[in-house]
Scaffold this motif. Structure first.
Motif, short mmCIF file in Angstrom:
data_model
loop_
_atom_site.label_atom_id
_atom_site.label_comp_id
_atom_site.label_asym_id
_atom_site.label_seq_id
_atom_site.Cartn_x
_atom_site.Cartn_y
_atom_site.Cartn_z
N ILE A 41 0.81 -1.18 -0.05
CA ILE A 41 -0.01 -0.10 -0.16
C ILE A 41 0.97 1.19 -0.02
O ILE A 41 2.11 1.21 0.25
N GLU A 45 -2.54 5.57 1.25
CA GLU A 45 -3.31 4.58 1.63
C GLU A 45 -3.30 4.20 3.03
O GLU A 45 -4.26 3.86 3.88
N GLU A 46 -2.25 4.27 3.60
CA GLU A 46 -1.92 3.79 4.93
C GLU A 46 -2.52 5.03 5.76
O GLU A 46 -3.15 4.75 7.03
N CYS A 48 -5.15 6.88 4.91
CA CYS A 48 -6.35 6.85 4.81
C CYS A 48 -7.04 5.68 5.80
O CYS A 48 -7.99 5.72 6.67
N LEU A 49 -6.16 4.56 5.83
CA LEU A 49 -6.60 3.46 6.79
C LEU A 49 -6.67 3.91 8.31
O LEU A 49 -7.55 3.57 8.78
N GLU A 52 -9.54 6.09 9.40
CA GLU A 52 -10.58 5.20 9.71
C GLU A 52 -10.44 4.61 11.12
O GLU A 52 -11.41 4.31 11.99
N TRP A 82 -16.24 -0.49 5.84
CA TRP A 82 -15.15 0.56 5.59
C TRP A 82 -15.55 1.65 4.49
O TRP A 82 -16.45 1.37 3.65
N ASN A 83 -14.89 2.51 4.45
CA ASN A 83 -15.03 3.88 3.32
C ASN A 83 -14.51 3.15 2.31
O ASN A 83 -13.98 2.28 2.04
N ASN A 86 -10.99 2.53 1.43
CA ASN A 86 -10.36 1.58 2.25
C ASN A 86 -10.73 0.17 1.79
O ASN A 86 -10.15 -0.84 1.80
N GLU A 87 -12.02 0.22 1.30
CA GLU A 87 -12.49 -1.22 0.87
C GLU A 87 -11.63 -1.47 -0.46
O GLU A 87 -11.72 -2.84 -0.55
N VAL A 89 -8.55 -1.05 -1.14
CA VAL A 89 -7.44 -1.73 -0.39
C VAL A 89 -7.79 -3.07 0.16
O VAL A 89 -6.72 -4.08 -0.16
N LEU A 90 -8.77 -3.25 0.86
CA LEU A 90 -8.87 -4.52 1.51
C LEU A 90 -9.24 -5.56 0.50
O LEU A 90 -8.95 -6.85 0.63
#
Length: 232
Positions: A41, A45-46, A48-49, A52, A82-83, A86-87, A89-90
């Protein structure tokens, strides 16, 4: 050229102890059962995670020990929704680590390990997760050690650098214990790896028998009292 460099870096994040003691076929099988992908990531992205995750984690206190004594000085929760950013990324973790037909646990396990915390050697129960365990590391590097459950001289260390993804399956999942080393013992190939507070986001697939039943698992805090969750 970029891809070759990335593969070399990923290989450098896995260290086999005493390779002369490993049976060749077992060694090759183990190499296929573990992976570490650096910079899985981005920094954005980190961030943003964490934006949340952090408001929820701040409401929790650090626990000194887990119910099975495997984790020390930690806090944890599970999250289903998740927003959108982030969704994505997951979902990337899922598509990278799991077969297309895998049925996933719907909740993401969030484990916040204090700088002084650590995880003792354990094998995740087949009752609570399936063939693959995969996660990303936020905030800090750490060293994860895998040791064969019977042949204790068979040891592999994974350097889980910040923002990397790790994956365990096959014999790494079922025949090796895994642990996160204490900050005083955090060495990878004789080089000290500084450790700070670390948050890991962990994805698992359903246990095979549970997948057939299409069981919906409850998050921490909502679980049936006699069901306990394994961690990594």
């Amino acid at each position: 050229m970029v891809r070759v460099t990335l593969l070399k870096k990923a290989t450098d994040l896995i260290f086999f102890h005493r390779t002369d003691k490993w049976p060749v076929s077992f060694f090759e099988s183990m190499k296929q059962s573990i992976a570490v992908i650096p910079e899985f990531i981005t920094e954005d992205e980190e961030k943003c995670l964490l934006q949340e995750i952090e408001p929820h984690m701040k409401r929790l206190r650090y626990e000194e020990s887990h119910w099975d004594d495997a984790i020390h000085t930690y806090r944890e929760r599970e999250q289903k929704k998740w927003n959108p950013a982030n969704e994505k990324v997951l979902e990337r973790i899922a598509t990278t680590s799991f077969p297309e037909d895998a049925l996933h646990l719907s909740y993401i396990h969030i484990l916040d390990l204090h700088k002084n915390g650590y995880i003792k050697p354990h094998i995740d129960s087949v009752r609570y997760c399936g063939d693959v365990i995969s996660g990303i590391s936020l905030l800090s590097d750490c060293v994860m050690r895998l040791v064969h459950k019977d042949e204790k001289h068979l040891i592999v260390d994974l350097h889980l650098i910040r923002r990397s993804l790790y994956k365990m399956t096959g014999i790494a999942r079922y025949d090796f214990t895994h642990e996160v080393l204490r900050h005083n013992d955090s060495y990878f190939n004789d080089v000290y790896v500084p450790r700070e507070r670390r948050i890991s986001l962990i994805r698992r697939d359903l246990p095979k028998k549970e997948a057939k039943l299409n069981v919906e698992w409850k998050p921490l805090g909502e679980a049936v009292p006699d069901i306990k969750h394994e961690h990594k």
